[in-house]
Every structure is written in structure tokens, then in C-alpha cells.
Motif scaffolding. Structure first.
Motif, PDB file in Angstrom:
ATOM      1  N   GLY A   1       0.811  -1.215   0.000  1.00  0.00           N
ATOM      2  CA  GLY A   1       0.000   0.000   0.000  1.00  0.00           C
ATOM      3  C   GLY A   1       0.841   1.259   0.000  1.00  0.00           C
ATOM      4  O   GLY A   1       0.334   2.353  -0.223  1.00  0.00           O
ATOM      5  N   SER A   2       2.128   1.197   0.202  1.00  0.00           N
ATOM      6  CA  SER A   2       2.980   2.387   0.266  1.00  0.00           C
ATOM      7  C   SER A   2       3.390   2.904  -1.110  1.00  0.00           C
ATOM      8  O   SER A   2       4.047   3.921  -1.209  1.00  0.00           O
ATOM      9  N   LEU A   3       2.993   2.267  -2.155  1.00  0.00           N
ATOM     10  CA  LEU A   3       3.334   2.736  -3.494  1.00  0.00           C
ATOM     11  C   LEU A   3       2.459   3.952  -3.842  1.00  0.00           C
ATOM     12  O   LEU A   3       1.246   3.944  -3.616  1.00  0.00           O
ATOM     13  N   THR A   4       3.088   4.948  -4.438  1.00  0.00           N
ATOM     14  CA  THR A   4       2.320   6.130  -4.861  1.00  0.00           C
ATOM     15  C   THR A   4       1.684   5.850  -6.201  1.00  0.00           C
ATOM     16  O   THR A   4       1.980   4.860  -6.865  1.00  0.00           O
ATOM     17  N   GLU A   5       0.834   6.806  -6.625  1.00  0.00           N
ATOM     18  CA  GLU A   5       0.162   6.648  -7.920  1.00  0.00           C
ATOM     19  C   GLU A   5       1.171   6.698  -9.050  1.00  0.00           C
ATOM     20  O   GLU A   5       1.042   5.992 -10.046  1.00  0.00           O
ATOM     21  N   GLU A   6       2.218   7.494  -8.894  1.00  0.00           N
ATOM     22  CA  GLU A   6       3.263   7.587  -9.910  1.00  0.00           C
ATOM     23  C   GLU A   6       3.989   6.252 -10.043  1.00  0.00           C
ATOM     24  O   GLU A   6       4.308   5.819 -11.154  1.00  0.00           O
ATOM     25  N   ASP A   7       4.261   5.598  -8.880  1.00  0.00           N
ATOM     26  CA  ASP A   7       4.932   4.294  -8.898  1.00  0.00           C
ATOM     27  C   ASP A   7       4.073   3.273  -9.635  1.00  0.00           C
ATOM     28  O   ASP A   7       4.573   2.483 -10.440  1.00  0.00           O
ATOM     29  N   GLU A   8       2.780   3.305  -9.371  1.00  0.00           N
ATOM     30  CA  GLU A   8       1.883   2.345 -10.033  1.00  0.00           C
ATOM     31  C   GLU A   8       1.823   2.604 -11.527  1.00  0.00           C
ATOM     32  O   GLU A   8       1.790   1.669 -12.331  1.00  0.00           O
ATOM     33  N   ASP A   9       1.822   3.885 -11.955  1.00  0.00           N
ATOM     34  CA  ASP A   9       1.828   4.216 -13.386  1.00  0.00           C
ATOM     35  C   ASP A   9       3.112   3.717 -14.037  1.00  0.00           C
ATOM     36  O   ASP A   9       3.094   3.184 -15.149  1.00  0.00           O
ATOM     37  N   ALA A  10       4.244   3.890 -13.353  1.00  0.00           N
ATOM     38  CA  ALA A  10       5.528   3.442 -13.892  1.00  0.00           C
ATOM     39  C   ALA A  10       5.545   1.918 -14.028  1.00  0.00           C
ATOM     40  O   ALA A  10       6.056   1.373 -15.010  1.00  0.00           O
ATOM     41  N   ILE A  11       4.965   1.251 -13.054  1.00  0.00           N
ATOM     42  CA  ILE A  11       4.906  -0.218 -13.102  1.00  0.00           C
ATOM     43  C   ILE A  11       4.056  -0.663 -14.283  1.00  0.00           C
ATOM     44  O   ILE A  11       4.429  -1.579 -15.030  1.00  0.00           O
TER      45      ILE A  11
END
Length: 176
Positions: free
Chosen positions: A122-132
Motif C-alpha cells: 500500500g505504500s506505493l504512490t500513484e506515480e509508482d503504479e503508473d511506472a509499473i
């Protein structure tokens, strides 16, 4: 030891029997029928002794086997006794309550680890999820790269190539 002594006794009797048989023949040749008869009676008695000796040897061997088997049984029983004592001591050290406590602690540790994993996920930001997601799409595109389609039109007539010989197709034979 007794068996060995009886076997030696048998050998002596057998040697005596052979000598007395030969002596009885000699007495018969010499015309001493009564002495030959007496020797043959003695020989017969010794043969009976030989049979009794054989029975005694058989009994002794059976007894030795029974003793050896009983010794083996005693060792097995002693081993079972020691094993039983060992199990009893282990059960004293490791009670059912102790096992239940250990299992409970293990389950608590697994639950704790699951909670840590959820927090990290849950500590991933929205930017991290977009990059993934972008990286996943790039990997997917690499795997699905198709060759480019030629831009030239296809020829209507295929140029004749060298003639190809028609070969008969080999027949398949089933194995029996």
C-alpha cells in the motif's frame, strides 16, 4: 560342548562297528559261529546306542536354537523398553499445551508478516503504479513485436522456377 562330545562318541562307535563287522566275518571264516553271533549282538546294541546318540544331538541342537531365539527376543524386548522410556521422556518435555502454544506463535508470526506485506504494498504512490504499468506494457510489446508488412504490391504471376521433380511419398508401415 555336549554336542561335540556326542559327535566324537558317534565316530568311535562307527569305527568299532566296522572293526566288529570285519572281526565277525573273520570268525565265520574260522568256523567260530557262536563268537561271531555274540559280536553281531554287540554290534546291534552299539547301533541302537548310535541311534539314541543321534536323537540326543538333535535335541541339543533344537535346545541351542531355542536359547538363541530367546536371547534375540530378550534383546528386542529390551529395545522396545528403552524406546518406550525415550518416548515417555519426550512426551514429558513436549506437552500438548506446548505444541499448541508453538503453533499459535507460528500463526501469529505469519499474520504479522502478512500485515507487513500489505503495508509495503500500500505504500506505493500513484506515480509508482503508473511506472509499473508502463514497464509491464513495454515488456508485453517486446514479446508481441510483429514483423513489418511489405509496402510493395504482390506480383500477379509467379515467375517460373526450376522444375521440381515429383517424388512418390514414402509409405508408412505399421510395426507389428
Amino acid at each position: 560342548q555336549q554336542r561335540d562330545k556326542l559327535k566324537q562318541y558317534q565316530k568311535r562307535i562307527n569305527l568299532n562297528l566296522e572293526r566288529e563287522r570285519a572281526l565277525a566275518r573273520q570268525l565265520l571264516k574260522d568256523g567260530k559261529k557262536e563268537k561271531a553271533m555274540l559280536l553281531l549282538k554287540k554290534k546291534r546294541y552299539q547301533e541302537q546306542l548310535l541311534d539314541r546318540t543321534e536323537n540326543q544331538i538333535s535335541n541339543l541342537e533344537r535346545m541351542v536354537q531355542d536359547i538363541e531365539f530367546t536371547q534375540i527376543e530378550m534383546k528386542v524386548i529390551e529395545g522396545l523398553k528403552i524406546g518406550n522410556e525415550c518416548l515417555h521422556k519426550m512426551h514429558q518435555v513436549m506437552s500438548i499445551e506446548e505444541v499448541e502454544r508453538i503453533i499459535g506463535e507460528t500463526q501469529d508470526a505469519v499474520e504479522y508478516q502478512r500485515q507487513i506485506d500489505e503495508i509495503l504494498a500500500g505504500s506505493l504512490t500513484e506515480e509508482d503504479e503508473d511506472a509499473i504499468l508502463e514497464e509491464l506494457n513495454a515488456i508485453t510489446q517486446e514479446q508481441m513485436e510483429l514483423p513489418e508488412v511489405p509496402s510493395e504490391p504482390l506480383p500477379e504471376k509467379i515467375p517460373e522456377a526450376s522444375p521440381v521433380k515429383n517424388r512418390p511419398k514414402p509409405e508408412l508401415v505399421a510395426a507389428s
